[in-house]
Design a protein around this motif. Sequence first.
Motif, PDB file in Angstrom:
ATOM      1  N   ASP A   1       6.012   8.113   4.681  1.00  0.00           N
ATOM      2  CA  ASP A   1       5.107   7.038   5.103  1.00  0.00           C
ATOM      3  C   ASP A   1       5.680   5.673   4.750  1.00  0.00           C
ATOM      4  O   ASP A   1       5.594   4.724   5.539  1.00  0.00           O
ATOM      5  CB  ASP A   1       3.730   7.208   4.461  1.00  0.00           C
ATOM      6  CG  ASP A   1       2.965   8.405   5.002  1.00  0.00           C
ATOM      7  OD1 ASP A   1       3.357   8.976   6.043  1.00  0.00           O
ATOM      8  OD2 ASP A   1       1.958   8.779   4.356  1.00  0.00           O
ATOM      9  N   TYR A   2       6.272   5.564   3.562  1.00  0.00           N
ATOM     10  CA  TYR A   2       6.877   4.307   3.128  1.00  0.00           C
ATOM     11  C   TYR A   2       8.039   3.929   4.057  1.00  0.00           C
ATOM     12  O   TYR A   2       8.144   2.784   4.505  1.00  0.00           O
ATOM     13  CB  TYR A   2       7.354   4.429   1.681  1.00  0.00           C
ATOM     14  CG  TYR A   2       8.039   3.190   1.173  1.00  0.00           C
ATOM     15  CD1 TYR A   2       7.299   2.127   0.674  1.00  0.00           C
ATOM     16  CD2 TYR A   2       9.422   3.076   1.193  1.00  0.00           C
ATOM     17  CE1 TYR A   2       7.915   0.978   0.214  1.00  0.00           C
ATOM     18  CE2 TYR A   2      10.050   1.932   0.738  1.00  0.00           C
ATOM     19  CZ  TYR A   2       9.290   0.895   0.248  1.00  0.00           C
ATOM     20  OH  TYR A   2       9.906  -0.245  -0.204  1.00  0.00           O
TER      21      TYR A   2
ATOM     22  N   ALA B   1       4.489  10.814   1.092  1.00  0.00           N
ATOM     23  CA  ALA B   1       4.357   9.399   0.730  1.00  0.00           C
ATOM     24  C   ALA B   1       5.669   8.655   0.965  1.00  0.00           C
ATOM     25  O   ALA B   1       5.674   7.513   1.436  1.00  0.00           O
ATOM     26  CB  ALA B   1       3.928   9.271  -0.730  1.00  0.00           C
TER      27      ALA B   1
ATOM     28  N   THR C   1       2.635   1.638  -3.403  1.00  0.00           N
ATOM     29  CA  THR C   1       1.706   2.136  -4.424  1.00  0.00           C
ATOM     30  C   THR C   1       1.491   3.637  -4.261  1.00  0.00           C
ATOM     31  O   THR C   1       1.540   4.387  -5.243  1.00  0.00           O
ATOM     32  CB  THR C   1       0.370   1.378  -4.342  1.00  0.00           C
ATOM     33  OG1 THR C   1       0.622  -0.008  -4.614  1.00  0.00           O
ATOM     34  CG2 THR C   1      -0.636   1.927  -5.338  1.00  0.00           C
ATOM     35  N   ALA C   2       1.272   4.070  -3.035  1.00  0.00           N
ATOM     36  CA  ALA C   2       1.077   5.505  -2.779  1.00  0.00           C
ATOM     37  C   ALA C   2       2.330   6.295  -3.160  1.00  0.00           C
ATOM     38  O   ALA C   2       2.232   7.373  -3.759  1.00  0.00           O
ATOM     39  CB  ALA C   2       0.729   5.740  -1.312  1.00  0.00           C
ATOM     40  N   LEU C   3       3.505   5.750  -2.844  1.00  0.00           N
ATOM     41  CA  LEU C   3       4.755   6.414  -3.194  1.00  0.00           C
ATOM     42  C   LEU C   3       4.924   6.484  -4.703  1.00  0.00           C
ATOM     43  O   LEU C   3       5.286   7.534  -5.249  1.00  0.00           O
ATOM     44  CB  LEU C   3       5.947   5.684  -2.559  1.00  0.00           C
ATOM     45  CG  LEU C   3       7.335   6.232  -2.887  1.00  0.00           C
ATOM     46  CD1 LEU C   3       7.457   7.700  -2.535  1.00  0.00           C
ATOM     47  CD2 LEU C   3       8.397   5.399  -2.181  1.00  0.00           C
TER      48      LEU C   3
ATOM     49  N   ASN D   1       2.575   6.482  -6.984  1.00  0.00           N
ATOM     50  CA  ASN D   1       1.599   7.438  -7.517  1.00  0.00           C
ATOM     51  C   ASN D   1       2.054   8.876  -7.263  1.00  0.00           C
ATOM     52  O   ASN D   1       1.933   9.733  -8.142  1.00  0.00           O
ATOM     53  CB  ASN D   1       0.224   7.206  -6.896  1.00  0.00           C
ATOM     54  CG  ASN D   1      -0.413   5.913  -7.357  1.00  0.00           C
ATOM     55  OD1 ASN D   1      -0.029   5.335  -8.374  1.00  0.00           O
ATOM     56  ND2 ASN D   1      -1.384   5.429  -6.603  1.00  0.00           N
ATOM     57  N   ALA D   2       2.568   9.133  -6.070  1.00  0.00           N
ATOM     58  CA  ALA D   2       3.031  10.484  -5.739  1.00  0.00           C
ATOM     59  C   ALA D   2       4.258  10.859  -6.573  1.00  0.00           C
ATOM     60  O   ALA D   2       4.376  11.998  -7.040  1.00  0.00           O
ATOM     61  CB  ALA D   2       3.344  10.588  -4.249  1.00  0.00           C
TER      62      ALA D   2
ATOM     63  N   ALA E   1       0.834  -1.209   0.000  1.00  0.00           N
ATOM     64  CA  ALA E   1       0.000   0.000   0.000  1.00  0.00           C
ATOM     65  C   ALA E   1       0.867   1.256   0.000  1.00  0.00           C
ATOM     66  O   ALA E   1       0.602   2.204  -0.757  1.00  0.00           O
ATOM     67  CB  ALA E   1      -0.934   0.005   1.210  1.00  0.00           C
ATOM     68  N   GLU E   2       1.914   1.243   0.816  1.00  0.00           N
ATOM     69  CA  GLU E   2       2.802   2.402   0.888  1.00  0.00           C
ATOM     70  C   GLU E   2       3.595   2.565  -0.405  1.00  0.00           C
ATOM     71  O   GLU E   2       3.825   3.680  -0.877  1.00  0.00           O
ATOM     72  CB  GLU E   2       3.754   2.277   2.076  1.00  0.00           C
ATOM     73  CG  GLU E   2       3.070   2.392   3.426  1.00  0.00           C
ATOM     74  CD  GLU E   2       2.477   1.089   3.937  1.00  0.00           C
ATOM     75  OE1 GLU E   2       2.570   0.042   3.246  1.00  0.00           O
ATOM     76  OE2 GLU E   2       1.915   1.104   5.056  1.00  0.00           O
TER      77      GLU E   2
ATOM     78  N   ALA F   1       3.553  16.266  -1.406  1.00  0.00           N
ATOM     79  CA  ALA F   1       2.807  15.001  -1.378  1.00  0.00           C
ATOM     80  C   ALA F   1       3.760  13.826  -1.582  1.00  0.00           C
ATOM     81  O   ALA F   1       3.629  12.781  -0.928  1.00  0.00           O
ATOM     82  CB  ALA F   1       1.723  15.004  -2.447  1.00  0.00           C
ATOM     83  N   TYR F   2       4.732  13.993  -2.467  1.00  0.00           N
ATOM     84  CA  TYR F   2       5.744  12.962  -2.699  1.00  0.00           C
ATOM     85  C   TYR F   2       6.571  12.735  -1.439  1.00  0.00           C
ATOM     86  O   TYR F   2       6.801  11.588  -1.033  1.00  0.00           O
ATOM     87  CB  TYR F   2       6.627  13.369  -3.875  1.00  0.00           C
ATOM     88  CG  TYR F   2       7.829  12.496  -4.092  1.00  0.00           C
ATOM     89  CD1 TYR F   2       7.695  11.147  -4.420  1.00  0.00           C
ATOM     90  CD2 TYR F   2       9.120  13.006  -3.985  1.00  0.00           C
ATOM     91  CE1 TYR F   2       8.801  10.341  -4.620  1.00  0.00           C
ATOM     92  CE2 TYR F   2      10.224  12.217  -4.190  1.00  0.00           C
ATOM     93  CZ  TYR F   2      10.066  10.883  -4.508  1.00  0.00           C
ATOM     94  OH  TYR F   2      11.166  10.096  -4.712  1.00  0.00           O
TER      95      TYR F   2
END
Length: 92
Positions: free
Chosen positions: A56-57, A53, A29-31, A33-34, A26-27, A49-50
């Motif tokens: 968070d990763y 993310a 994927t979010a990274l 995308n950002a 999940a992290e 936002a990047y």
Amino acid sequence: TMSCTKDNPGPGGCAANFNYAVELQAEATALGNAASAYGQDPTTENCNAYKTAYQDYLDAAEDIRPCVPQADLSAYQQAIDDARDNLDALVC
């Protein structure tokens, strides 16, 4: 059978079938995308936002550190430390 996840590592550690990629999916994927959004439109907003993310990763990677086999632990932590250095060097 018991499985290890970052949210439920199980008693005494992690299961033998622990998979880093699954736990961080999940992290990651979010990274991704950002990073894509920032690459296509390098605004301050997308940069921030990047960075969020990415943080968070890395936080999730730290959370599953107890599941990393001892033989891999040094390289795993070094990769996290290097990534944090790269993140700290990113100026939005």
